[in-house]
Motif scaffolding. Structure first.
Motif, PDB file in Angstrom:
ATOM      1  N   SER A   5       0.829  -1.204   0.000  1.00  0.00           N
ATOM      2  CA  SER A   5       0.000   0.000   0.000  1.00  0.00           C
ATOM      3  C   SER A   5       0.863   1.254   0.000  1.00  0.00           C
ATOM      4  CB  SER A   5      -0.933  -0.002   1.216  1.00  0.00           C
ATOM      5  OG  SER A   5      -0.198  -0.055   2.427  1.00  0.00           O
ATOM      6  N   PHE A   6       2.013   1.197   0.666  1.00  0.00           N
ATOM      7  CA  PHE A   6       2.912   2.349   0.681  1.00  0.00           C
ATOM      8  C   PHE A   6       3.395   2.670  -0.728  1.00  0.00           C
ATOM      9  CE2 PHE A   6       7.170   4.132   0.724  1.00  0.00           C
ATOM     10  CZ  PHE A   6       7.067   5.161   1.644  1.00  0.00           C
ATOM     11  N   VAL A   7       3.866   1.663  -1.443  1.00  0.00           N
ATOM     12  CA  VAL A   7       4.390   1.886  -2.796  1.00  0.00           C
ATOM     13  C   VAL A   7       3.283   2.383  -3.723  1.00  0.00           C
ATOM     14  CG1 VAL A   7       5.336   0.717  -4.835  1.00  0.00           C
ATOM     15  CG2 VAL A   7       6.357   0.334  -2.575  1.00  0.00           C
ATOM     16  N   ASP A   8       2.070   1.893  -3.555  1.00  0.00           N
ATOM     17  CA  ASP A   8       0.957   2.368  -4.384  1.00  0.00           C
ATOM     18  C   ASP A   8       0.769   3.877  -4.233  1.00  0.00           C
ATOM     19  OD1 ASP A   8       0.472  -0.166  -5.317  1.00  0.00           O
ATOM     20  OD2 ASP A   8      -1.234  -0.555  -3.975  1.00  0.00           O
ATOM     21  N   VAL A   9       0.758   4.358  -2.992  1.00  0.00           N
ATOM     22  CA  VAL A   9       0.570   5.795  -2.757  1.00  0.00           C
ATOM     23  C   VAL A   9       1.782   6.575  -3.256  1.00  0.00           C
ATOM     24  CG1 VAL A   9       0.239   7.576  -1.002  1.00  0.00           C
ATOM     25  CG2 VAL A   9      -0.927   5.371  -0.779  1.00  0.00           C
ATOM     26  N   LEU A  10       2.980   6.070  -2.953  1.00  0.00           N
ATOM     27  CA  LEU A  10       4.203   6.778  -3.342  1.00  0.00           C
ATOM     28  C   LEU A  10       4.280   6.962  -4.858  1.00  0.00           C
ATOM     29  CD1 LEU A  10       6.834   7.906  -1.995  1.00  0.00           C
ATOM     30  CD2 LEU A  10       7.909   5.744  -2.651  1.00  0.00           C
ATOM     31  N   LEU A  11       4.028   5.900  -5.616  1.00  0.00           N
ATOM     32  CA  LEU A  11       4.120   5.995  -7.075  1.00  0.00           C
ATOM     33  C   LEU A  11       2.995   6.857  -7.647  1.00  0.00           C
ATOM     34  CD1 LEU A  11       5.172   2.371  -8.103  1.00  0.00           C
ATOM     35  CD2 LEU A  11       6.595   4.418  -7.957  1.00  0.00           C
ATOM     36  N   ALA A  12       1.816   6.792  -7.056  1.00  0.00           N
ATOM     37  CA  ALA A  12       0.724   7.646  -7.533  1.00  0.00           C
ATOM     38  C   ALA A  12       1.067   9.118  -7.322  1.00  0.00           C
ATOM     39  CB  ALA A  12      -0.567   7.298  -6.809  1.00  0.00           C
ATOM     40  N   GLY A  13       1.753   9.426  -6.235  1.00  0.00           N
ATOM     41  CA  GLY A  13       2.167  10.801  -5.999  1.00  0.00           C
ATOM     42  C   GLY A  13       3.309  11.243  -6.886  1.00  0.00           C
ATOM     43  N   TYR A  14       4.246  10.343  -7.159  1.00  0.00           N
ATOM     44  CA  TYR A  14       5.378  10.670  -8.029  1.00  0.00           C
ATOM     45  C   TYR A  14       4.956  10.811  -9.493  1.00  0.00           C
ATOM     46  CZ  TYR A  14       9.193   9.972  -4.638  1.00  0.00           C
ATOM     47  OH  TYR A  14      10.065  10.079  -3.597  1.00  0.00           O
ATOM     48  N   GLU A  15       3.939  10.053  -9.882  1.00  0.00           N
ATOM     49  CA  GLU A  15       3.478  10.059 -11.274  1.00  0.00           C
ATOM     50  C   GLU A  15       4.614   9.696 -12.230  1.00  0.00           C
ATOM     51  OE1 GLU A  15       0.003  13.133 -11.849  1.00  0.00           O
ATOM     52  OE2 GLU A  15       1.624  14.160 -10.776  1.00  0.00           O
ATOM     53  N   VAL A  16       5.292   8.590 -11.937  1.00  0.00           N
ATOM     54  CA  VAL A  16       6.364   8.092 -12.790  1.00  0.00           C
ATOM     55  C   VAL A  16       6.004   6.693 -13.272  1.00  0.00           C
ATOM     56  CG1 VAL A  16       8.163   9.477 -11.700  1.00  0.00           C
ATOM     57  CG2 VAL A  16       7.641   7.203 -10.785  1.00  0.00           C
ATOM     58  N   ALA A  17       6.735   6.242 -14.285  1.00  0.00           N
ATOM     59  CA  ALA A  17       6.493   4.911 -14.841  1.00  0.00           C
ATOM     60  C   ALA A  17       7.821   4.327 -15.299  1.00  0.00           C
ATOM     61  CB  ALA A  17       5.504   5.002 -16.009  1.00  0.00           C
ATOM     62  N   GLY A  18       7.774   3.111 -15.862  1.00  0.00           N
ATOM     63  CA  GLY A  18       8.956   2.496 -16.449  1.00  0.00           C
ATOM     64  C   GLY A  18      10.032   2.179 -15.427  1.00  0.00           C
ATOM     65  N   PRO A  19      11.311   2.215 -15.843  1.00  0.00           N
ATOM     66  CA  PRO A  19      12.412   1.855 -14.942  1.00  0.00           C
ATOM     67  C   PRO A  19      12.484   2.711 -13.683  1.00  0.00           C
ATOM     68  CG  PRO A  19      13.180   1.876 -17.214  1.00  0.00           C
ATOM     69  CD  PRO A  19      11.799   2.458 -17.221  1.00  0.00           C
ATOM     70  N   VAL A  20      12.099   3.985 -13.788  1.00  0.00           N
ATOM     71  CA  VAL A  20      12.142   4.846 -12.599  1.00  0.00           C
ATOM     72  C   VAL A  20      11.150   4.341 -11.557  1.00  0.00           C
ATOM     73  CG1 VAL A  20      11.766   7.176 -11.717  1.00  0.00           C
ATOM     74  CG2 VAL A  20      12.938   6.845 -13.894  1.00  0.00           C
ATOM     75  N   ALA A  21       9.929   4.040 -11.979  1.00  0.00           N
ATOM     76  CA  ALA A  21       8.934   3.502 -11.052  1.00  0.00           C
ATOM     77  C   ALA A  21       9.391   2.169 -10.476  1.00  0.00           C
ATOM     78  CB  ALA A  21       7.590   3.352 -11.757  1.00  0.00           C
ATOM     79  N   ALA A  22      10.007   1.326 -11.298  1.00  0.00           N
ATOM     80  CA  ALA A  22      10.476   0.027 -10.819  1.00  0.00           C
ATOM     81  C   ALA A  22      11.586   0.197  -9.786  1.00  0.00           C
ATOM     82  CB  ALA A  22      10.973  -0.809 -11.996  1.00  0.00           C
ATOM     83  N   PHE A  23      12.463   1.169  -9.995  1.00  0.00           N
ATOM     84  CA  PHE A  23      13.533   1.415  -9.027  1.00  0.00           C
ATOM     85  C   PHE A  23      12.953   1.933  -7.716  1.00  0.00           C
ATOM     86  CE2 PHE A  23      16.781   3.812  -6.848  1.00  0.00           C
ATOM     87  CZ  PHE A  23      17.898   3.002  -6.953  1.00  0.00           C
ATOM     88  N   VAL A  24      12.042   2.901  -7.798  1.00  0.00           N
ATOM     89  CA  VAL A  24      11.411   3.452  -6.595  1.00  0.00           C
ATOM     90  C   VAL A  24      10.707   2.341  -5.817  1.00  0.00           C
ATOM     91  CG1 VAL A  24       9.583   4.982  -5.768  1.00  0.00           C
ATOM     92  CG2 VAL A  24      11.182   5.774  -7.518  1.00  0.00           C
ATOM     93  N   ALA A  25      10.000   1.465  -6.526  1.00  0.00           N
ATOM     94  CA  ALA A  25       9.271   0.386  -5.861  1.00  0.00           C
ATOM     95  C   ALA A  25      10.237  -0.574  -5.174  1.00  0.00           C
ATOM     96  CB  ALA A  25       8.404  -0.350  -6.867  1.00  0.00           C
ATOM     97  N   ALA A  26      11.311  -0.961  -5.870  1.00  0.00           N
ATOM     98  CA  ALA A  26      12.283  -1.886  -5.275  1.00  0.00           C
ATOM     99  C   ALA A  26      12.930  -1.279  -4.038  1.00  0.00           C
ATOM    100  CB  ALA A  26      13.345  -2.248  -6.308  1.00  0.00           C
ATOM    101  N   GLU A  27      13.313  -0.007  -4.137  1.00  0.00           N
ATOM    102  CA  GLU A  27      13.955   0.656  -2.997  1.00  0.00           C
ATOM    103  C   GLU A  27      13.043   0.694  -1.784  1.00  0.00           C
ATOM    104  OE1 GLU A  27      15.932   4.996  -1.837  1.00  0.00           O
ATOM    105  OE2 GLU A  27      14.821   4.778  -3.715  1.00  0.00           O
ATOM    106  N   HIS A  28      11.769   0.997  -1.993  1.00  0.00           N
ATOM    107  CA  HIS A  28      10.879   1.219  -0.857  1.00  0.00           C
ATOM    108  C   HIS A  28      10.198  -0.052  -0.376  1.00  0.00           C
ATOM    109  CE1 HIS A  28      11.653   5.297  -2.243  1.00  0.00           C
ATOM    110  NE2 HIS A  28      11.480   5.608  -0.986  1.00  0.00           N
TER     111      HIS A  28
END
Length: 237
Positions: free
Chosen positions: A119-142
């Motif tokens: 649920s944390f990553v869902d909110v974080l990525l929705a706020g960042y509004e990113v996709a592709g490798p950047v979103a995948a990196f953010v998700a893996a990190e968090h």
């Protein structure tokens, strides 16, 4: 470079080491490497979409001579926090490293709660509004187990997220985002205060975060008592 800035840069470097290890374990494209060379702190990410991660920090008069040998064969952004001017490089903008010494912790916020990774990553990525490798990196990190994850809840809906890791008594604050439709309500200020309380309770002496120069995030950090250190960015011409 002051001891406070040195400790902050090393904590950020350790955080990046964990993040890159998480990205590798998640099977992200490209190669990741985090290492030290002659006192310099280096990060390499070879995927073009993640090139912004490739940096060298820890530049001081004592470590500057090691820079020439480190830059052969790749093109990172070199970050300096002092007056050093790396030979052969040209200015490439500015970033901010915000550092605060921790004291009396702020009061608890009843609407900030711990969050599970999904649920944390869902909110974080929705706020960042990113996709592709950047979103995948953010998700893996968090999603990594060392991450402390917090969300601010309005009603029953999480509207903002913010993470934190701890490295040798230094709390690294990041990432953080708010859902687009919920911005302007002070959510990140509340999450920032909450993380300062958690860091103080964990025995941390310092907290550090990064932000874009003249950004809303930098202004929020300044208002929260952080000292804003300008990091000059340098790149090959």
């Amino acid at each position: 470079m002051s001891a406070e800035v040195r400790d902050a840069e090393r904590a950020l470097h350790r955080r990046m080491g964990l993040a890159c290890a998480a990205a590798t374990a998640a099977g992200l494209p490209g190669r990741f490497r985090v290492w030290e060379h002659g006192g310099l702190l280096a990060v390499l990410a070879t995927d073009p979409a993640l090139r912004f991660l490739s940096t060298v920090s820890g530049v001081t008069p004592a470590t500057l001579p090691a820079l020439d040998g480190l830059l052969t064969g790749w093109d990172p952004t070199v970050l300096t926090t002092g007056s050093e001017v790396p030979e052969g490089l040209v200015p490439a903008g500015e970033r901010v490293m915000a550092v605060r010494r921790l004291g009396e912790p702020p009061a608890a916020d009843p609407e900030v709660t711990d969050a599970d990774a999904g649920s944390f990553v869902d909110v974080l990525l929705a706020g960042y509004e990113v996709a592709g490798p950047v979103a995948a990196f953010v998700a893996a990190e968090h999603r990594m187990p060392q991450m402390r994850r917090f969300v601010l809840v309005e009603g029953r809906t999480p509207i903002a997220a913010a993470g934190m890791t701890v490295h040798d008594g230094v709390a690294v604050l990041g990432g953080a985002s708010t859902l687009p439709e919920c911005r302007g309500r002070g959510a990140q200020t509340r999450l920032l205060r909450h993380r300062l309380r958690v860091a103080a309770d964990a025995g941390c002496a310092l907290a550090v975060a990064t932000a874009g120069a003249r950004s809303v995030s930098a202004a929020n950090l300044g208002r929260a008592g952080f000292r804003l250190h300008r990091r000059s960015a340098w790149a090959k011409p």
